[in-house]
Scaffold this active site. Structure first.
Site, short mmCIF file in Angstrom:
data_model
loop_
_atom_site.label_atom_id
_atom_site.label_comp_id
_atom_site.label_asym_id
_atom_site.label_seq_id
_atom_site.Cartn_x
_atom_site.Cartn_y
_atom_site.Cartn_z
N ASP A 44 66.03 -37.48 13.33
CA ASP A 44 65.18 -36.27 13.23
C ASP A 44 63.95 -36.37 14.25
OD1 ASP A 44 63.69 -38.23 12.06
OD2 ASP A 44 63.36 -37.63 10.07
N SER A 45 64.00 -37.20 14.97
CA SER A 45 62.69 -37.37 16.05
C SER A 45 63.12 -35.99 17.13
CB SER A 45 63.15 -38.62 17.01
OG SER A 45 64.50 -38.76 17.28
N ASP A 83 70.14 -38.81 10.62
CA ASP A 83 69.00 -38.88 9.94
C ASP A 83 68.78 -37.84 8.78
OD1 ASP A 83 67.10 -40.82 10.16
OD2 ASP A 83 66.28 -39.99 11.95
N LYS A 113 71.07 -42.11 7.64
CA LYS A 113 70.00 -42.87 7.48
C LYS A 113 68.94 -42.37 6.81
CE LYS A 113 67.14 -43.43 11.13
NZ LYS A 113 65.71 -43.22 10.49
N GLU A 115 64.82 -42.86 5.16
CA GLU A 115 63.37 -43.84 5.33
C GLU A 115 62.97 -44.36 3.98
OE1 GLU A 115 60.29 -41.46 7.50
OE2 GLU A 115 61.69 -41.39 9.09
N GLU A 182 60.70 -50.68 12.19
CA GLU A 182 59.93 -49.96 13.14
C GLU A 182 58.55 -50.05 13.06
OE1 GLU A 182 58.90 -45.37 14.72
OE2 GLU A 182 60.51 -45.77 13.23
#
Length: 279
Positions: A44-45, A83, A113, A115, A182
């Site tokens: 999602d970056s 993501d 993925k 978070e 991270e």
């Protein structure tokens, strides 16, 4: 044949480092496949490095699916991990499962993925129990950047370090196949890596992680205004592209491009007949 989850776990067992990069489009995915990258993260970056958002919070499922499909079409060998965007898995395990399923069924990803740690373990378990592989992500979690008061190193105190260790173990227990660590102290990342059986993938978490992931725009030098501390630039594409575009514009302006080499021509007889018709 694509890289499998089992192969990534075997790489950890054999102490073979895992190199992962992000990709957001078809040609980049082709290049990463050609270079032998075993897993690609459609991160999602993309919200920040492709769409120009200030953070990843604004990224939607539709944004992700659009780019995910392009990457899947461009890659034949890499494991594709997608993501899950902000607020697409937070409400309930069922919401998480439905959206994860879209990435697999509609987008063609092989894994997703999420978070978070303890707070998302129930969502991870629900998704995994239905046969969808999940990668975890702890430490600096960009979707929580407002709560974390910016992009800061996490786990620097005893309490926060212990909390991250607990997060990692909760994700492993929930069935995650790997965890991104991270922006945390290298020593803490090493402890987490040694304490769990699944691969850890570092980004700003030191050399003891089982693998590394980088945002491709950062490591290729696409931007000049900001370079993360954890990034090593392997190219200067911003400089190379700027130079190429400037040369193109200059040649067009002065009439040096295109030349006969880049042009198509008519057969002489056809040209003569055409001139008779129009002149």
């Amino acid at each position: 044949m694509r890289t499998t989850i089992s192969q990534l776990k075997e790489m950890k067992q054999n102490k073979q480092k895992i190199a992962i990069l992000t990709a957001y489009d078809y040609p980049t995915a082709q290049i990463l496949d050609k270079a032998g990258i075993p897993a690609i993260l459609v991160g999602d970056s993309l919200g920040m490095v492709v769409l120009g958002y200030d953070s990843t919070v604004s990224v939607t499922m539709e944004d992700m699916l659009h780019h995910l499909k392009a990457v899947v079409r461009g890659s034949q060998k890499a494991l594709i991990i997608a993501d899950m965007p902000f607020m697409t898995y937070h409400l309930s395990p069922e919401q998480a499962l439905l959206n994860a399923g879209r990435f697999i069924q509609e987008g063609g990803a092989q894994a997703v993925k999420l978070e978070g740690g303890v707070n998302v373990a129930d969502k991870v378990k629900r998704i995994v129990d239905c046969g969808i592989p999940v990668m975890g992500h702890i430490g600096l979690t960009p979707q929580s950047v407002n709560q974390l008061s910016g992009f800061k190193v996490q786990g620097k105190t005893l309490a926060t370090a212990l909390s991250l260790i607990e997060d990692a173990k909760a994700l492993e227990k929930a069935g995650a196949f790997a965890i991104v660590l991270e922006t945390m102290p290298a020593e803490l990342a090493a402890i987490i890596t040694a304490g769990i059986s699944i691969p850890t993938i570092g980004i700003g978490a030191g050399e003891e992680c089982d693998g590394q992931v980088q945002v491709i725009s950062d490591m290729l030098g696409m931007f000049t205004d900001f370079v993360p501390k954890h990034t090593k630039r392997y190219a200067d594409l911003n400089g190379s592209i700027t130079k190429a575009v400037s040369e193109y514009a200059a040649e067009v302006t002065k009439g040096a491009f295109p030349t006969l080499k880049e042009s198509f021509t008519l057969d002489k007889k056809v040209l003569e007949e055409l001139k008779k018709c129009v002149l």
